[in-house]
Design an enzyme around this catalytic site. Structure first.
Site, PDB file in Angstrom:
ATOM      1  N   ILE A  18       0.827  -1.220   0.000  1.00 28.00           N
ATOM      2  CA  ILE A  18       0.000   0.000   0.000  1.00 28.00           C
ATOM      3  C   ILE A  18       0.852   1.258   0.000  1.00 28.00           C
ATOM      4  O   ILE A  18       0.356   2.370  -0.060  1.00 28.00           O
ATOM      5  CB  ILE A  18      -0.983   0.040   1.193  1.00 28.00           C
ATOM      6  CG1 ILE A  18      -0.265  -0.239   2.510  1.00 28.00           C
ATOM      7  CG2 ILE A  18      -2.115  -0.937   0.977  1.00 28.00           C
ATOM      8  CD1 ILE A  18      -1.164  -0.149   3.727  1.00 28.00           C
ATOM      9  N   GLY A  21       8.479   3.587  -0.309  1.00 27.70           N
ATOM     10  CA  GLY A  21       9.335   4.781  -0.312  1.00 27.70           C
ATOM     11  C   GLY A  21      10.750   4.334  -0.595  1.00 27.70           C
ATOM     12  O   GLY A  21      10.979   3.205  -0.979  1.00 27.70           O
ATOM     13  N   LYS A  25       8.919  -0.481   2.300  1.00 29.19           N
ATOM     14  CA  LYS A  25       7.594  -0.594   1.682  1.00 29.19           C
ATOM     15  C   LYS A  25       6.614  -0.999   2.768  1.00 29.19           C
ATOM     16  O   LYS A  25       7.007  -1.556   3.804  1.00 29.19           O
ATOM     17  CB  LYS A  25       7.607  -1.573   0.526  1.00 29.19           C
ATOM     18  CG  LYS A  25       7.800  -3.031   0.887  1.00 29.19           C
ATOM     19  CD  LYS A  25       7.640  -3.878  -0.380  1.00 29.19           C
ATOM     20  CE  LYS A  25       8.580  -5.053  -0.337  1.00 29.19           C
ATOM     21  NZ  LYS A  25       8.491  -5.862  -1.570  1.00 29.19           N
ATOM     22  N   VAL A  26       5.356  -0.690   2.543  1.00 31.36           N
ATOM     23  CA  VAL A  26       4.314  -0.986   3.521  1.00 31.36           C
ATOM     24  C   VAL A  26       3.291  -1.910   2.871  1.00 31.36           C
ATOM     25  O   VAL A  26       2.806  -1.615   1.787  1.00 31.36           O
ATOM     26  CB  VAL A  26       3.613   0.312   4.001  1.00 31.36           C
ATOM     27  CG1 VAL A  26       2.446  -0.011   4.914  1.00 31.36           C
ATOM     28  CG2 VAL A  26       4.609   1.210   4.732  1.00 31.36           C
ATOM     29  N   LYS A  41       5.459  -2.400   7.820  1.00 31.21           N
ATOM     30  CA  LYS A  41       6.505  -1.600   7.175  1.00 31.21           C
ATOM     31  C   LYS A  41       7.760  -2.472   7.141  1.00 31.21           C
ATOM     32  O   LYS A  41       8.260  -2.878   8.184  1.00 31.21           O
ATOM     33  CB  LYS A  41       6.745  -0.328   7.995  1.00 31.21           C
ATOM     34  CG  LYS A  41       7.591   0.735   7.337  1.00 31.21           C
ATOM     35  CD  LYS A  41       7.506   2.016   8.183  1.00 31.21           C
ATOM     36  CE  LYS A  41       8.477   3.080   7.762  1.00 31.21           C
ATOM     37  NZ  LYS A  41       8.396   4.277   8.619  1.00 31.21           N
ATOM     38  N   ASP A 133       9.176  16.270  11.381  1.00 30.85           N
ATOM     39  CA  ASP A 133       8.812  16.075   9.964  1.00 30.85           C
ATOM     40  C   ASP A 133       7.299  16.132   9.807  1.00 30.85           C
ATOM     41  O   ASP A 133       6.690  15.306   9.132  1.00 30.85           O
ATOM     42  CB  ASP A 133       9.369  14.734   9.456  1.00 30.85           C
ATOM     43  CG  ASP A 133       9.358  14.654   7.935  1.00 30.85           C
ATOM     44  OD1 ASP A 133       9.488  13.546   7.398  1.00 30.85           O
ATOM     45  OD2 ASP A 133       9.169  15.725   7.299  1.00 30.85           O
TER      46      ASP A 133
HETATM   47  C1  LIG Z   1      -2.007   5.207   1.173  1.00 31.88           C
HETATM   48  N1  LIG Z   1      -3.142   4.481   1.686  1.00 31.88           N
HETATM   49  C2  LIG Z   1      -4.328   4.438   1.045  1.00 31.88           C
HETATM   50  C3  LIG Z   1      -5.128   3.696   1.771  1.00 31.88           C
HETATM   51 BR1  LIG Z   1      -6.865   3.341   1.282  1.00 31.88          BR
HETATM   52  C4  LIG Z   1      -4.482   3.259   2.932  1.00 31.88           C
HETATM   53  C5  LIG Z   1      -3.235   3.771   2.833  1.00 31.88           C
HETATM   54  C6  LIG Z   1      -2.137   3.575   3.789  1.00 31.88           C
HETATM   55  O1  LIG Z   1      -1.018   3.755   3.432  1.00 31.88           O
HETATM   56  N2  LIG Z   1      -2.455   3.197   5.068  1.00 31.88           N
HETATM   57  C7  LIG Z   1      -1.546   2.984   6.103  1.00 31.88           C
HETATM   58  N3  LIG Z   1      -1.943   2.445   7.281  1.00 31.88           N
HETATM   59  N4  LIG Z   1      -0.873   2.345   8.109  1.00 31.88           N
HETATM   60  C8  LIG Z   1       0.203   2.842   7.470  1.00 31.88           C
HETATM   61  C9  LIG Z   1      -0.179   3.247   6.218  1.00 31.88           C
HETATM   62  C10 LIG Z   1       0.981   3.820   5.513  1.00 31.88           C
HETATM   63  N5  LIG Z   1       2.072   3.786   6.517  1.00 31.88           N
HETATM   64  C11 LIG Z   1       3.273   4.409   6.349  1.00 31.88           C
HETATM   65  O2  LIG Z   1       4.171   4.312   7.178  1.00 31.88           O
HETATM   66  N6  LIG Z   1       3.419   5.165   5.205  1.00 31.88           N
HETATM   67  C12 LIG Z   1       4.650   5.941   4.998  1.00 31.88           C
HETATM   68  C13 LIG Z   1       4.280   7.177   4.191  1.00 31.88           C
HETATM   69  N7  LIG Z   1       5.351   8.211   4.308  1.00 31.88           N
HETATM   70  C14 LIG Z   1       4.777   9.535   4.068  1.00 31.88           C
HETATM   71  C15 LIG Z   1       5.871  10.348   3.444  1.00 31.88           C
HETATM   72  C16 LIG Z   1       6.906   9.379   2.970  1.00 31.88           C
HETATM   73  C17 LIG Z   1       6.388   7.983   3.284  1.00 31.88           C
HETATM   74  C18 LIG Z   1       5.674   5.107   4.274  1.00 31.88           C
HETATM   75  C19 LIG Z   1       6.943   5.013   4.813  1.00 31.88           C
HETATM   76  C20 LIG Z   1       7.920   4.266   4.149  1.00 31.88           C
HETATM   77  C21 LIG Z   1       7.595   3.615   2.947  1.00 31.88           C
HETATM   78  C22 LIG Z   1       6.300   3.731   2.419  1.00 31.88           C
HETATM   79  C23 LIG Z   1       5.330   4.483   3.079  1.00 31.88           C
HETATM   80  C24 LIG Z   1       1.620   3.071   7.718  1.00 31.88           C
HETATM   81  C25 LIG Z   1       2.449   2.107   8.400  1.00 31.88           C
HETATM   82  C26 LIG Z   1       2.091   3.339   9.055  1.00 31.88           C
END
Ligand SMILES: Cn1cc(Br)cc1C(=O)Nc1[nH]nc2c1CN(C(=O)N[C@H](CN1CCCC1)c1ccccc1)C21CC1
Length: 347
Positions: A18, A21, A25-26, A41, A133
């Site tokens: 989902i 970066g 990846k998540v 993550k 940040d």
């Molecule tokens: C984008 N999206 C759309 C739906 Br529908 C759900 C999501 C989603 O990402 N949900 C979600 N739930 N929990 C998490 C996430 C994304 N996520 C994240 O930690 N997302 C961050 C996003 N950051 C914002 C600026 C740079 C990267 C991330 C960090 C490293 C690599 C990829 C993503 C967590 C784990 C905490």
């Protein structure tokens, strides 16, 4: 092709990616014992390189920070090549995308979100941390449209407390405070306050107060402190933004003053509370009972083991069982050897 990580087998059922970066990846996943969704993550140590300490910073910070507007860490798995952080899943994605989809937010909606942001940041500062940040990409929406703060990789816990200065210039340029972009020493709490001012402006306007595709020009604009206030902004919101975007950090509003500002208390009539609603000292009896039965232990043994908060599978299972209870779902674990397509038959 979903790559199968042996460390997760039987514990989590992995689904699609989902987010991805630079070095992480998540992936969406299901916690096997509760069926609850989580976001895992996954970071590869090799590609982390010198960023490896950031992951340790993030893990240590998220173990300490337990708050209704901070994305919850459930479990950490470290192998010789990877880190896995099992985190709360937020199904509505980033606040950034939400603002873009609505062009800009009305004051009432912006106020609800901003009060949650102030609550999270006030709590972080009270625990001796600065996020450093803060931006809409780092604020996720859960299924009740509540905000959850993420990405503590750049956060700082100044040695000797929040009165001590920081030096590392970090975070996203458009949200960075003047003292930070000038390379001066700065207080994490004051820099976070500036970033929240940028965030509030972005919520109410749908674009950034200081912007330029060339970094040096962007820095000059930030250091000038001069920005446009569009006509639709109310006097009170303009006043609040001006107090947060003070170039001189000593003249900038503090979080103590912020929680009582009229724009924030309007129609709520109470200051923002930043205390955490989670009590980790007190364990939930129903969850402990269900865990004790599942693992064939006494409640006392279970309480002792859970209270070690090792951020292993047991910590994750306890937290997720508690989340189920908060959502009014049955406080039940799936049995190891029974199909669970139907609701569990009461024991
Ligand atoms: C984008 N999206 C759309 C739906 Br529908 C759900 C999501 C989603 O990402 N949900 C979600 N739930 N929990 C998490 C996430 C994304 N996520 C994240 O930690 N997302 C961050 C996003 N950051 C914002 C600026 C740079 C990267 C991330 C960090 C490293 C690599 C990829 C993503 C967590 C784990 C905490």
């Amino acid at each position: 092709m979903t790559s199968s990580y042996s460390e997760l087998r039987g514990l989590y059922h992995l689904r699609e990616t989902i987010g991805s970066g630079g070095f992480a990846k998540v992936k969406l996943a299901y916690h096997a014992l509760t069926g609850e969704k989580v976001a895992i993550k996954i970071m590869d140590k090799k590609s982390l390189g010198e960023d490896l300490p950031r992951v340790k910073t993030e893990i240590e910070a998220m173990k300490v920070l337990c708050h209704q507007h901070i994305c919850k860490l459930f479990q950490v798995i470290e192998t010789d090549t990877k880190f896995f952080m099992v985190l709360e899943y937020c199904p509505e994605g980033e606040l950034f995308d939400y603002i873009v989809s609505k062009d800009r937010l009305e004051e009432d909606e912006a106020r609800i979100f901003f009060r949650q942001i102030v609550s999270a940041v006030g709590y972080i500062h009270s625990q001796g941390y600065a996020h450093r940040d803060l931006k809409p990409e780092n604020l996720l929406l859960d299924e009740d449209q509540n905000l959850k703060l993420i990405d503590f990789g750049l956060c700082a816990k100044p040695k000797g407390g929040m009165e001590n200065h920081l030096y590392t210039c970090c975070g996203s340029p458009a949200y960075a405070a003047p003292e930070l972009v000038s390379g001066k020493e700065y207080l994490g709490s004051e820099a976070d306050l500036w970033s929240m001012g940028i965030l509030l402006y972005a919520l109410l306007c749908g674009y950034l107060p200081f912007d330029d595709e060339k970094i040096p020009q962007l820095y000059r604009k930030i250091q000038s402190g001069k920005y446009e206030s569009p006509t639709w902004l109310s006097e009170e919101s303009k006043d609040l933004i001006a107090m947060m975007l003070k170039v001189d950090p000593k003249r900038r509003i503090t979080v103590q003053q912020l929680i009582k500002h009229p724009w924030l208390t309007k129609s709520f009539n109470i200051p923002v509370e930043w205390q955490s609603k989670y009590k980790r000292k007190v364990l939930d009896d129903d969850c402990i009972t269900e865990l004790a039965v599942h693992y064939g232990k006494t409640k006392k043994e279970m309480e002792t083991t859970v209270s070690e908060w090792k951020y292993d599978y047991l910590t994750a299972t306890y937290f997720l069982l508690f989340e189920k209870k908060l959502k009014g779902r049955p406080v039940r674990l799936f049995q190891k050897n029974r199909s669970n397509s139907h609701e569990d038959t009461p024991r």
